[in-house]
Design an enzyme around this catalytic site. Structure first.
Site, mmCIF file in Angstrom:
data_model
loop_
_atom_site.group_PDB
_atom_site.id
_atom_site.type_symbol
_atom_site.label_atom_id
_atom_site.label_comp_id
_atom_site.label_asym_id
_atom_site.label_seq_id
_atom_site.Cartn_x
_atom_site.Cartn_y
_atom_site.Cartn_z
ATOM 1 N N SER A 141 0.474 -1.026 0.433
ATOM 2 C CA SER A 141 -0.157 -0.044 0.346
ATOM 3 C C SER A 141 1.124 1.206 0.187
ATOM 4 O O SER A 141 1.676 1.299 -0.512
ATOM 5 C CB SER A 141 -0.900 -0.220 1.315
ATOM 6 O OG SER A 141 -1.854 1.020 1.168
ATOM 7 N N ASP A 150 -10.076 -4.997 -4.586
ATOM 8 C CA ASP A 150 -9.151 -3.938 -3.710
ATOM 9 C C ASP A 150 -9.878 -3.354 -3.526
ATOM 10 O O ASP A 150 -10.353 -2.258 -4.449
ATOM 11 C CB ASP A 150 -7.768 -3.658 -3.794
ATOM 12 C CG ASP A 150 -6.823 -2.923 -3.108
ATOM 13 O OD1 ASP A 150 -7.593 -2.446 -2.775
ATOM 14 O OD2 ASP A 150 -5.666 -2.761 -2.923
ATOM 15 N N HIS A 203 -7.304 -5.700 0.057
ATOM 16 C CA HIS A 203 -6.357 -4.649 0.332
ATOM 17 C C HIS A 203 -5.777 -5.746 0.919
ATOM 18 O O HIS A 203 -5.768 -4.998 2.489
ATOM 19 C CB HIS A 203 -6.691 -3.335 0.523
ATOM 20 C CG HIS A 203 -5.466 -2.411 0.628
ATOM 21 N ND1 HIS A 203 -5.281 -1.883 -0.349
ATOM 22 C CD2 HIS A 203 -5.383 -1.796 1.833
ATOM 23 C CE1 HIS A 203 -4.733 -1.466 -0.045
ATOM 24 N NE2 HIS A 203 -4.110 -1.010 0.984
#
Length: 147
Positions: free
Chosen positions: A39, A95, A127
């Protein structure tokens, strides 16, 4: 995914990681260093790999994106064949925090700039990580570190 980094958090993180890479290079050659993140960490790792003055063994970008400075770096590198660090980009197709299109755009920019890129999408993955993603990371590291 666009973050203009108004507070400078990304920029300061990039500087800290670049300094740490320089320190690591005192005991390990750059071709033995792999940088990566998930991320926000992936966005920082991608920028650091492109800004570091030497080729690294690899850069792993998991559920990440290319920040505006990366767009600029890759536009400047386009057609010059200057990017020798290999990249692994992995992203879940479901995601809901960082859309998979962000990874696809980063992949396309890297490829257009002459980078060596492996790209994996994972159906049904949000995610998060999954066993197949971890296998791709392990294989990338083993191949690029010649283990």
């Amino acid at each position: 995914y666009m973050d203009n980094d108004k507070e400078g958090a990304y920029a300061s993180s990039v500087e800290a990681v670049l300094a740490e890479l320089g320190e690591l290079e005192r005991s390990l050659p750059p071709n033995r260093l792999v940088i990566g993140g998930f991320s926000q960490g992936a966005a920082i790792a991608l920028e650091c790999a492109l800004r570091y003055p030497k080729a690294l063994a690899g850069c792993i970008v998991l559920a990440g994106w290319a920040r505006p400075p990366v767009h600029e770096l890759l536009a400047a590198a386009k057609g010059k064949q200057e990017i020798s660090t290999p990249f692994l980009l992995c992203h879940g197709e479901s995601d809901d925090m960082v859309d998979v299109s962000c990874a696809e755009a980063a992949k396309d920019m890297l490829l257009e700039s002459g980078a060596n890129v492996q790209f994996h999408k994972y159906p049904g993955i949000q995610h998060e990580s999954c066993p197949e993603l971890l296998t791709a990371v392990m294989e990338f590291m083993c191949n690029n570190l010649h283990l």
